[in-house]
Design a protein around this motif. Structure first.
Motif, PDB file in Angstrom:
ATOM      1  N   TYR A  50     -18.646 -31.147 -41.452  1.00 41.72           N
ATOM      2  CA  TYR A  50     -17.897 -29.908 -41.310  1.00 41.72           C
ATOM      3  C   TYR A  50     -18.691 -28.763 -41.925  1.00 41.72           C
ATOM      4  CZ  TYR A  50     -13.994 -33.219 -40.849  1.00 41.72           C
ATOM      5  OH  TYR A  50     -13.181 -34.255 -40.468  1.00 41.72           O
ATOM      6  N   ASP A  53     -15.717 -21.976 -43.879  1.00 41.44           N
ATOM      7  CA  ASP A  53     -15.625 -20.647 -44.473  1.00 41.44           C
ATOM      8  C   ASP A  53     -14.310 -20.583 -45.239  1.00 41.44           C
ATOM      9  OD1 ASP A  53     -17.917 -19.155 -43.942  1.00 41.44           O
ATOM     10  OD2 ASP A  53     -17.280 -18.699 -41.901  1.00 41.44           O
ATOM     11  N   THR A  56     -12.321 -15.004 -44.232  1.00 46.43           N
ATOM     12  CA  THR A  56     -13.071 -14.065 -43.390  1.00 46.43           C
ATOM     13  C   THR A  56     -13.849 -13.124 -44.296  1.00 46.43           C
ATOM     14  OG1 THR A  56     -11.408 -14.157 -41.633  1.00 46.43           O
ATOM     15  CG2 THR A  56     -12.920 -12.288 -41.620  1.00 46.43           C
ATOM     16  N   SER A  64     -21.590 -19.890 -40.281  1.00 47.16           N
ATOM     17  CA  SER A  64     -20.849 -21.081 -39.845  1.00 47.16           C
ATOM     18  C   SER A  64     -20.944 -21.318 -38.349  1.00 47.16           C
ATOM     19  CB  SER A  64     -19.379 -20.960 -40.258  1.00 47.16           C
ATOM     20  OG  SER A  64     -19.251 -21.038 -41.650  1.00 47.16           O
ATOM     21  N   ARG A  65     -20.750 -20.260 -37.571  1.00 48.57           N
ATOM     22  CA  ARG A  65     -20.752 -20.441 -36.122  1.00 48.57           C
ATOM     23  C   ARG A  65     -22.093 -20.974 -35.644  1.00 48.57           C
ATOM     24  NH1 ARG A  65     -21.507 -15.628 -32.047  1.00 48.57           N
ATOM     25  NH2 ARG A  65     -23.429 -15.794 -33.232  1.00 48.57           N
ATOM     26  N   VAL A  75     -16.328 -25.824 -37.037  1.00 48.62           N
ATOM     27  CA  VAL A  75     -16.169 -24.789 -38.053  1.00 48.62           C
ATOM     28  C   VAL A  75     -14.730 -24.869 -38.557  1.00 48.62           C
ATOM     29  CG1 VAL A  75     -16.152 -22.311 -38.507  1.00 48.62           C
ATOM     30  CG2 VAL A  75     -17.908 -23.307 -37.012  1.00 48.62           C
ATOM     31  N   VAL A  76     -14.575 -24.940 -39.868  1.00 45.19           N
ATOM     32  CA  VAL A  76     -13.262 -25.117 -40.491  1.00 45.19           C
ATOM     33  C   VAL A  76     -12.869 -23.849 -41.237  1.00 45.19           C
ATOM     34  CG1 VAL A  76     -11.903 -26.503 -42.108  1.00 45.19           C
ATOM     35  CG2 VAL A  76     -13.734 -27.575 -40.768  1.00 45.19           C
ATOM     36  N   MET A  77     -11.635 -23.369 -40.985  1.00 44.69           N
ATOM     37  CA  MET A  77     -11.071 -22.247 -41.728  1.00 44.69           C
ATOM     38  C   MET A  77      -9.573 -22.493 -41.885  1.00 44.69           C
ATOM     39  SD  MET A  77     -13.131 -18.915 -40.181  1.00 44.69           S
ATOM     40  CE  MET A  77     -12.730 -17.902 -41.613  1.00 44.69           C
ATOM     41  N   SER A  81      -6.868 -17.782 -40.017  1.00 40.58           N
ATOM     42  CA  SER A  81      -8.114 -17.099 -39.683  1.00 40.58           C
ATOM     43  C   SER A  81      -8.074 -16.577 -38.256  1.00 40.58           C
ATOM     44  CB  SER A  81      -9.294 -18.056 -39.836  1.00 40.58           C
ATOM     45  OG  SER A  81     -10.458 -17.504 -39.227  1.00 40.58           O
ATOM     46  N   ALA A  86     -13.388 -20.985 -34.995  1.00 42.68           N
ATOM     47  CA  ALA A  86     -12.890 -21.971 -35.960  1.00 42.68           C
ATOM     48  C   ALA A  86     -12.122 -23.041 -35.193  1.00 42.68           C
ATOM     49  CB  ALA A  86     -12.004 -21.303 -37.001  1.00 42.68           C
ATOM     50  N   ARG A  89      -8.550 -26.072 -38.111  1.00 43.24           N
ATOM     51  CA  ARG A  89      -7.811 -25.165 -38.995  1.00 43.24           C
ATOM     52  C   ARG A  89      -6.936 -25.953 -39.960  1.00 43.24           C
ATOM     53  NH1 ARG A  89      -7.937 -19.842 -36.867  1.00 43.24           N
ATOM     54  NH2 ARG A  89      -9.142 -19.800 -34.933  1.00 43.24           N
TER      55      ARG A  89
END
Length: 345
Positions: A50, A53, A56, A64-65, A75-77, A81, A86, A89
């Motif tokens: 993983y 971020d 933001t 991340s992207r 991408v984990v948020m 977000s 992402a 989530r």
């Protein structure tokens, strides 16, 4: 646990890995260091599961992207977000699992609505919620001083006193702190009542981050910052040195089109002898009529060499495969005292 802390100016990123399985998580990567993260992951023999971020970011560009795409990892948020890239989530209390590692999400709004901390064994990655000797600001989009008070005093600061604190920023070359040390010494945390804390946060007179609009635009939408567009364009085109251009202009065998992309006033004030004027804003609309031969060599020029780099990349995409850009632009040409003409070509 395998643990690496990577500083980029005041930005702090973290690579944590499971020693048994080599599964890893990368937290708060910075765009300019993407290649270094990838190199470090390979050097340590890790498999990235993983990239996270914690919120933001408004003061730097998230990597991340790009890492997620390059290594095919999500991408984990937090679920609040706005970032469309992402793919994974988290909610309050959710666990990220990477081998034997368990990272627990703690939703900590205040700096931003999507801020979260990640608790891992003896440490907590606090993003911009809790800093060493400070806290995240609350005057930027989705910031809320009341929410930050609750996130700090009702969540983060209730962790065991010995918990190590690893924030997303530190500008004094400090690697970490502890919950106990922050409660004792952090000036902002001495305002223990909600009213005092909120009044202090709302009274801070802070300057806006240098790249606020661009950072929010790119981190919220997954778009690219201008620096990345320029870097990608520069990788697609060759360049011509000032000396090489001067030698060609000084001869009678200048077998290329010198394309000046500046506005008319700048062009008329002085340009490379023999240059043709075609403003960048009209390039795509006029290219077929002004440049009828797609096999011709084209040299793009602008004031500082940035617009011409983008234009040369565009020309190559349009089929002008001999397009190149002038290194340094007209500013460098003038500084080197090379000849200028004020007559229209």
């Amino acid at each position: 646990m395998l643990f690496e802390q990577i500083a980029t100016g005041g930005c702090q990123s973290y690579l944590v890995g499971c020693a048994a399985t080599r599964a890893a998580v990368l937290i708060d990567p910075e765009l300019s260091r993407v290649d270094e993260y990838r190199g470090l992951i390979g050097q340590l023999g890790l498999h990235l599961r993983y990239v996270v971020d914690t919120h933001t970011h408004a003061d730097h560009f998230s990597g991340s992207r790009d890492i997620g795409r390059a290594l095919d990892v999500p991408v984990v948020m937090h679920r609040f977000s706005p970032a469309p890239h992402a793919a994974f989530r988290l909610d309050e209390g959710d666990l990220l699992m990477a081998g034997d590692l368990r990272l627990k999400a703690i939703h900590t709004p205040g700096h931003t609505a999507d801020s979260m901390c990640l608790l891992l064994e003896d440490r907590v990655f606090t993003g911009d919620t809790l800093l060493i000797g400070g806290t995240g600001r609350t005057d930027l989009p989705t910031g809320d001083a009341h929410a930050l008070y609750e996130s700090l005093f009702e969540k983060v600061l209730t962790l065991p006193p010995e918990t190590l604190v690893f924030p997303a920023h530190d500008y004094k070359q400090r690697s970490h702190s502890t919950i106990a040390a922050e409660l004792a010494d952090n000036p902002r945390l001495q305002k223990r009542t909600r009213a005092e804390f909120v009044a202090m946060m709302q009274g801070l007179d802070l300057t806006a981050p240098t790249h606020l609009t661009e950072a929010l635009r790119t981190n919220m939408t997954g778009a690219k910052p201008v620096s990345q567009l320029l870097a990608e364009a520069a990788a697609k085109v060759p360049f011509m040195s000032l000396a090489e251009l001067a030698s060609r202009v000084g001869s009678n065998t200048c077998d290329m089109v010198i394309l000046d992309l500046r506005e008319r006033e700048a062009f008329d004030a002085g340009h490379v002898p023999g240059a043709v004027h075609l403003p960048r804003g009209q390039l795509e609309l006029r290219v077929n009529t002004d440049l009828p031969d797609p096999t011709v060599k084209i040299l793009t020029c602008c004031e500082f060499g940035k617009i011409s780099t983008l234009a040369a990349a565009t020309l190559r995409e349009l089929g002008y495969l001999r397009a190149t850009a002038l290194e340094g632009g007209l500013a460098a040409w003038r500084d080197a005292a090379y000849p200028l003409s004020d007559r229209a070509a």
